[in-house]
Motif scaffolding. Structure first.
Motif: not given
Lengths: 115, 115
Positions: A23-33, A92-97
């Motif tokens: 899994c890769e995210q290019n959103l610059g998010h800090d948290t992944m699931y 999945a990914s999200s910004s911050g905590l």
């Protein structure tokens, strides 16, 4: 340009094998699931990583090991696959905590079939 | 033990009419609720959310209502469009405690909007 991408999309394998899903995210998010959607269609959290550190680890067998080489990647390695591991796995990914108000963005899923 | 329940597996409405999707929860500690939409072969996409301090949140054609005393929330789509046809997942979370940010999903309701 896909924000959260998973590979492979489909994975068919024999019982007892070891496999990985990337899994890769290019959103610059800090948290992944990682989530698992089983045959009953429930989406359940498996792991959450924040800045490469494990935050949430639900009751998942230790045959499942997440690996985060950097905060843009969270791979899922599964040892000794069992029939019950057959499911769709979503990254999945999200910004911050990992807070509910920080919206999670999902990949398209990996359909794993264990024969 | 399902903490988030969507008792209607499917719903069919006519284009232009209102779609109402329902969700019940059992854990009174939940303080944040979200709706996700999912098309086949894609991951869930965030639609709208509501904090437990509110009873209504509106975004264009989508409105979420929260009734805390009944532990019930609903998603209203007005007017419904054929492109709204998808599976809708209700999710709940707590923004504190050991399960902070952990999304608990319902099984989903498949909405079909007929032209």
């Amino acid at each position: 340009d896909t924000a959260v991408s998973q590979t492979p999309k489909y994975l068919v394998t024999q019982m007892g094998n070891d496999k990985s899903i990337k899994c890769e995210q290019n959103l610059g998010h800090d948290t992944m699931y990682w989530y698992k959607q089983d045959s009953k269609k429930f989406l359940k959290i498996m792991f959450s990583y924040n800045n490469k550190e494990l935050i949430i680890n639900e009751t998942v067998p230790n045959r499942f090991s997440p690996k985060s080489p950097d905060k843009a990647h969270l791979n899922l390695h599964i040892n000794s696959l069992e029939l019950g591991d057959s499911a769709v796995y979503f990254c999945a990914s999200s910004s911050g905590l990992p807070l509910a108000k920080n919206i999670q963005y999902f990949g398209a899923g990996t359909r794993l079939s264990v024969l | 033990d399902q903490q988030v329940k969507q008792n209607s597996p499917s719903l069919s409405v006519q284009e232009g009419r209102i779609s109402i999707l329902n969700c019940d929860y059992t854990n009174s500690m939940f303080d944040y609720f979200l709706w996700y939409k999912k098309y086949p072969a894609e991951g869930p996409t965030f639609l709208i959310s509501i904090s437990s301090i509110k009873d209504k949140n509106e975004d264009g054609r989508f409105t979420v209502f929260l009734n805390k005393s009944a532990k019930h929330l609903s998603l209203h789509i007005v007017p419904s469009q054929p492109g709204d046809s998808a599976v809708y997942f209700c999710a709940a979370s707590m923004n504190y405690g050991g399960s902070q940010g952990n999304l608990i999903f319902g099984k989903g309701t498949k909405l079909s909007v007929k032209p």
